[in-house]
Design a protein around this motif. Structure first.
Motif, short mmCIF file in Angstrom:
data_model
loop_
_atom_site.label_atom_id
_atom_site.label_comp_id
_atom_site.label_asym_id
_atom_site.label_seq_id
_atom_site.Cartn_x
_atom_site.Cartn_y
_atom_site.Cartn_z
N UNK A 23 30.98 44.89 27.49
CA UNK A 23 30.34 44.29 28.70
C UNK A 23 31.32 43.17 29.16
N UNK A 24 31.88 43.34 30.40
CA UNK A 24 32.66 42.51 30.87
C UNK A 24 31.94 41.81 32.18
N UNK A 25 31.97 40.59 32.01
CA UNK A 25 31.46 39.61 33.15
C UNK A 25 32.50 38.52 33.60
N UNK A 26 32.53 38.10 34.86
CA UNK A 26 33.11 37.22 35.51
C UNK A 26 34.10 37.84 36.33
N UNK A 27 34.53 38.91 36.39
CA UNK A 27 35.45 39.71 37.31
C UNK A 27 34.76 40.62 38.09
N UNK A 28 35.74 41.01 39.16
CA UNK A 28 35.23 42.05 40.06
C UNK A 28 35.28 43.21 39.55
N UNK A 29 33.94 44.15 39.50
CA UNK A 29 34.02 45.38 38.87
C UNK A 29 35.16 46.50 39.56
N UNK A 30 35.33 47.28 38.72
CA UNK A 30 36.25 48.55 39.29
C UNK A 30 37.10 48.95 38.35
N UNK A 31 37.83 48.02 37.60
CA UNK A 31 38.98 48.27 36.75
C UNK A 31 38.45 49.45 35.75
N UNK A 32 37.36 49.27 35.22
CA UNK A 32 37.20 50.19 33.97
C UNK A 32 37.08 52.01 34.76
N UNK A 33 36.48 51.83 35.95
CA UNK A 33 36.26 53.28 36.70
C UNK A 33 37.63 53.77 37.01
N UNK A 34 38.47 52.54 37.48
CA UNK A 34 40.11 53.18 37.87
C UNK A 34 40.60 53.56 36.75
N UNK A 35 40.31 52.99 35.42
CA UNK A 35 41.03 53.47 34.22
C UNK A 35 40.35 54.58 33.65
N UNK A 36 39.12 54.79 34.19
CA UNK A 36 38.61 56.05 33.51
C UNK A 36 37.74 55.91 32.11
N UNK A 46 30.44 38.84 38.62
CA UNK A 46 30.13 37.56 38.46
C UNK A 46 28.57 37.44 38.06
N UNK A 47 28.40 36.64 37.10
CA UNK A 47 27.08 36.24 36.58
C UNK A 47 26.75 34.73 36.51
N UNK A 48 25.46 34.52 36.76
CA UNK A 48 25.27 33.14 36.51
C UNK A 48 25.64 32.46 35.03
N UNK A 49 26.10 31.27 34.90
CA UNK A 49 26.44 30.70 33.73
C UNK A 49 25.58 31.00 32.42
N UNK A 50 24.09 30.84 32.73
CA UNK A 50 23.16 30.85 31.63
C UNK A 50 23.19 32.29 31.19
N UNK A 51 23.28 33.21 31.98
CA UNK A 51 23.47 34.84 31.48
C UNK A 51 24.75 34.95 30.77
N UNK A 52 26.04 34.30 31.26
CA UNK A 52 27.25 34.46 30.62
C UNK A 52 27.14 33.86 28.96
N UNK A 72 51.20 29.22 28.61
CA UNK A 72 50.80 30.02 27.63
C UNK A 72 50.89 29.54 25.99
N UNK A 73 51.79 28.78 25.85
CA UNK A 73 51.88 28.27 24.36
C UNK A 73 51.06 27.20 24.21
N UNK A 74 50.82 26.43 25.25
CA UNK A 74 50.25 25.01 24.95
C UNK A 74 48.75 24.81 25.42
N UNK A 75 48.17 25.84 26.20
CA UNK A 75 46.96 25.59 27.06
C UNK A 75 46.01 25.99 26.12
N UNK A 76 44.79 25.33 26.46
CA UNK A 76 43.59 25.75 25.65
C UNK A 76 42.53 26.15 26.78
N UNK A 77 42.25 27.25 27.11
CA UNK A 77 41.17 27.53 28.26
C UNK A 77 39.93 27.10 27.97
N UNK A 78 39.25 26.65 29.11
CA UNK A 78 37.97 26.46 28.99
C UNK A 78 37.02 27.36 28.24
N UNK A 79 37.29 28.50 28.67
CA UNK A 79 36.41 29.64 28.07
C UNK A 79 36.53 29.57 26.42
N UNK A 80 37.57 29.28 25.94
CA UNK A 80 37.79 29.24 24.51
C UNK A 80 36.58 28.38 23.97
#
Length: 168
Positions: A23-36, A46-52, A72-80
């Motif tokens: 399940x992928x959330x937060x990105x525009x749909x279509x890439x999975x279909x494009x890749x088959x 995009x989904x509400x934060x509570x659902x995420x 890339x070496x030094x950041x800590x993404x908020x999602x982490x």
């Protein structure tokens, strides 16, 4: 990388891929279909934060792609931090020795693979589909993981702000 790895497994006819549900959330749909690979990937957009947060908490494994480039070496993404707070296992596409890798080593329950290593990612996904989850991730360290819950992070921030106000 994730969609590419799933495509690779589909093309090689990996026997256990039929068990894969992503399940992928937060990105525009279509890439999975494009890749088959849309039969394995449910793109919610995009989904509400509570659902995420609910999706994170109920996932077997969360995938964290770390942006390439200057930080890339030094950041800590908020999602982490949200992923850590969810308690789910984390598979990160992050450089060895990066801050993300160090954090996952600190709390356990994670695994890093090099960004762009699609075949390595595919091997891990294949092993997950085969039920080998226990051998793929480091053991969780609950007392360390507790430091990353929203409540504890907020408490730590409040302590820093209190000290700052006292010295001004």
């Amino acid at each position: 990388d994730l969609i590419g790895a799933i495509k690779y497994l589909k093309e090689k006819k990996a026997p256990d891929i039929k068990r894969l549900r992503v399940t992928v959330a937060g990105f525009k749909p279509g890439r999975a279909k494009e890749y088959g690979v849309d039969s394995y990937v449910d793109e919610l957009g995009i989904v509400p934060h509570a659902k995420a947060m609910k999706l994170m908490a109920t996932a077997s494994v969360l995938y964290l792609p770390v942006s390439k480039g200057l930080y890339e070496q030094t950041s800590l993404p908020g999602k982490l931090f949200e992923y850590l707070g969810s308690g789910s296992l984390i598979l990160a596409s992050a450089l060895p020795g990066s801050e993300v890798a160090k954090t996952l080593d600190d709390v356990g329950g994670g695994r890093c693979i090099a960004p762009g290593a699609i075949h390595d990612l595919a091997q891990i996904i294949e092993a997950l589909c085969a039920g080998e989850m226990a051998t793929l991730f480091t053991p969780r360290i609950p007392n360390k993981l507790a430091n990353y819950t929203r409540a504890n992070l907020t408490k730590s921030l409040a302590g820093v702000l209190d000290k700052t106000v006292q010295f001004s």
